[in-house]
Design a protein around this motif. Structure first.
Motif, short mmCIF file in Angstrom:
data_model
loop_
_atom_site.label_atom_id
_atom_site.label_comp_id
_atom_site.label_asym_id
_atom_site.label_seq_id
_atom_site.Cartn_x
_atom_site.Cartn_y
_atom_site.Cartn_z
N THR A 1 -15.62 -56.50 -20.22
CA THR A 1 -16.18 -57.74 -19.68
C THR A 1 -17.68 -57.59 -19.43
O THR A 1 -18.47 -58.49 -19.75
CB THR A 1 -15.47 -58.12 -18.37
N ARG A 2 -18.09 -56.46 -18.91
CA ARG A 2 -19.50 -56.24 -18.60
C ARG A 2 -20.37 -56.18 -19.85
O ARG A 2 -21.47 -56.75 -19.88
CB ARG A 2 -19.65 -54.93 -17.81
N ALA B 1 -11.22 -50.12 -18.33
CA ALA B 1 -11.47 -50.62 -19.68
C ALA B 1 -11.76 -52.12 -19.66
O ALA B 1 -12.68 -52.60 -20.33
CB ALA B 1 -10.28 -50.31 -20.59
N ALA B 2 -10.98 -52.88 -18.88
CA ALA B 2 -11.16 -54.32 -18.80
C ALA B 2 -12.53 -54.67 -18.21
O ALA B 2 -13.22 -55.58 -18.70
CB ALA B 2 -10.05 -54.95 -17.96
N GLU C 1 -10.75 -62.69 -16.18
CA GLU C 1 -9.93 -62.79 -14.97
C GLU C 1 -9.11 -61.52 -14.76
O GLU C 1 -8.91 -61.07 -13.64
CB GLU C 1 -9.00 -64.01 -15.06
N LEU C 2 -8.66 -60.95 -15.87
CA LEU C 2 -7.85 -59.75 -15.78
C LEU C 2 -8.64 -58.58 -15.20
O LEU C 2 -8.08 -57.70 -14.53
CB LEU C 2 -7.33 -59.39 -17.18
N SER C 3 -9.95 -58.57 -15.44
CA SER C 3 -10.79 -57.48 -14.93
C SER C 3 -10.90 -57.51 -13.40
O SER C 3 -11.44 -56.59 -12.80
CB SER C 3 -12.18 -57.55 -15.55
N LYS C 4 -10.37 -58.57 -12.79
CA LYS C 4 -10.38 -58.67 -11.33
C LYS C 4 -9.02 -58.32 -10.72
O LYS C 4 -8.85 -58.39 -9.49
CB LYS C 4 -10.76 -60.10 -10.91
N VAL C 5 -8.05 -58.00 -11.59
CA VAL C 5 -6.68 -57.73 -11.12
C VAL C 5 -6.52 -56.25 -10.82
O VAL C 5 -6.49 -55.42 -11.73
CB VAL C 5 -5.66 -58.18 -12.19
N ASN C 6 -6.40 -55.92 -9.54
CA ASN C 6 -6.37 -54.52 -9.13
C ASN C 6 -5.12 -53.77 -9.58
O ASN C 6 -5.13 -52.54 -9.64
CB ASN C 6 -6.51 -54.42 -7.60
N GLN D 1 -8.69 -64.80 -25.59
CA GLN D 1 -8.37 -63.55 -24.94
C GLN D 1 -9.53 -63.07 -24.07
O GLN D 1 -9.32 -62.44 -23.03
CB GLN D 1 -8.04 -62.49 -25.99
N VAL D 2 -10.75 -63.36 -24.50
CA VAL D 2 -11.92 -62.95 -23.74
C VAL D 2 -11.99 -63.69 -22.41
O VAL D 2 -12.32 -63.10 -21.37
CB VAL D 2 -13.21 -63.18 -24.56
N ASP D 3 -11.66 -64.99 -22.42
CA ASP D 3 -11.64 -65.76 -21.16
C ASP D 3 -10.61 -65.16 -20.20
O ASP D 3 -10.88 -65.04 -19.00
CB ASP D 3 -11.28 -67.22 -21.44
#
Length: 388
Positions: A232-233, A227-228, A118-123, A112-114
């Motif tokens: 991630t950060r 949140a995503a 990628e999800l943190s880049k989905v606008n 889920q972390v991987d």
């Protein structure tokens, strides 16, 4: 969401060491402490599974407990699978990761972390409020509660994160990872004469002594994207939603943030086939019968989600007075190891036979569920909790 249809090929991390189901869990724990990893692969050449830090929380004697007692064998992800397919498997089975294979060889671990990276880049996530995805109410614990109680609450509720509060106000967070790494000592860290893989007795002390006093938190108006990105950060395994008084309103883990992808899955209609009807049964509405069978199966799919096809064979025998006796055999196929459930009903009236068949199917599917729950499982039994 374009990410949903992306192949999983590059969304993974290195598997690192690969363990045997016969290895002691203390060996895995040492690997986790030395590398900072959260999960690892175990295989005997035939079966493949994962062991996570969370899986070790319930282990009382790591040196004497084998990997096969705690590993998860849900299946594997193939490099050709899409993100949507992997997310569906993760959420449906309540697991955080899957071994990734290519042509039968273990290539990595998809977690889920991987996917969260990628999800943190989905606008598109910017338009979704974090509060719409959060789990609430949140199970919490007090600073003065014991670490042993924190462990028990996590095990009883199958969760890995416990916010620490006083009168509702957030003070910190204690995680399964903190408890495992604080209180279970791997073989590689023991001194001469010590018992390897021992636990500090009873997870001693209060949670205030081990908790993270700076948990990741966001306000009530934060977006899912915020949140995503913050998870991630910071590498945090959970994000807490708090109000203006720092009172906990909800909790989000990577699983909740993957929900928008999970919700994109199509509701495929269960295939139902009725074989053996002839022109003389043209009065019989096969489509109505198929839908009746489909509804029965769908009512129990929350209990048995792996049902994927029903085939009904009709056999006829001529009786006296030009009457026809019908025998209907239903074969319910599952995705689990080729398992098939068989149901049979017979009689002189085809409509009554089908009504009896659907009733019998409903009963046997419920009975199969109860029987399945009574059987012992190889490895650790998982139950889905309200928060992760």
């Amino acid at each position: 969401m374009e990410l949903a249809e992306t192949e999983i090929t590059n969304l993974h991390h290195d598997p690192g060491s690969i363990f045997s189901p016969e290895d002691p869990t203390s060996k895995v724990l040492g690997y986790f402490k030395d590398t900072g990893s959260y999960e690892t692969v175990a295989t005997d050449g035939y079966s493949t599974g994962l062991v996570t830090v969370r899986d070790l929380l319930g282990v009382d004697h790591p040196q004497r407990t084998k990997v096969k007692s705690v590993w998860e064998q849900i299946g594997v992800a193939d490099t050709g699978n899409t993100v949507l397919q992997v997310v569906e498997t993760l959420i449906d089975n309540g697991v955080r990761a899957l071994p990734l294979v290519e042509r039968g060889e273990i290539k990595g671990i998809t977690s889920q972390v991987d996917l969260l990276k990628e999800l943190s880049k989905v606008n598109e996530l910017a338009s979704i409020k974090a509060r719409d995805l959060m789990n609430s109410p949140v199970i919490t614990i007090a600073p003065t509660d014991s670490c042993s109680r924190a462990r028990r609450v996590m095990l009883d509720n199958n969760i890995s994160h416990l916010p620490v509060t006083t009168d509702g106000e957030l003070k910190g967070i204690v995680t399964a990872e903190i408890l495992v790494h604080t209180f279970i000592v791997p073989a590689s860290r023991m001194t001469m004469g010590s018992k390897s893989g021992r636990m500090v007795p009873k997870f001693s002390g209060q949670v205030t002594g081990v908790m993270n006093t700076q948990p990741l938190k966001v306000g009530p108006e934060a977006s899912a994207l915020e949140a995503a990105k913050e998870m991630t950060r910071t590498g945090a395994g959970a994000c807490l939603l708090v109000d203006e008084q720092d009172r906990v309103q909800g909790i989000i883990t990577p699983r909740e943030l993957l929900r928008p992808i999970y919700d994109l899955r199509g509701e495929a209609e269960l295939p139902v086939y009725i074989v053996g009807l002839s022109a003389e049964e043209n009065w019989f509405d096969a489509a109505v019968a198929e839908n009746k069978i489909r509804r029965v199966v769908q009512r129990t799919q929350s209990m048995r989600p792996h049902l994927h096809e029903v085939r009904v064979n009709i056999e006829k025998q001529r009786g006296g007075g030009n009457r026809t006796r019908y025998e209907a055999r239903a074969h319910i196929y599952t995705k689990l190891g080729g398992e098939t459930i068989h149901v049979k009903q017979e009689g002189w009236d085809l409509l009554e036979v089908f009504d009896s068949l659907t009733q019998a199917m409903d009963q046997i599917l419920r009975d199969e569920k109860q029987e399945h729950e009574k059987k012992p499982r190889h490895g650790r039994q998982r139950k889905t909790g309200p928060q992760s």
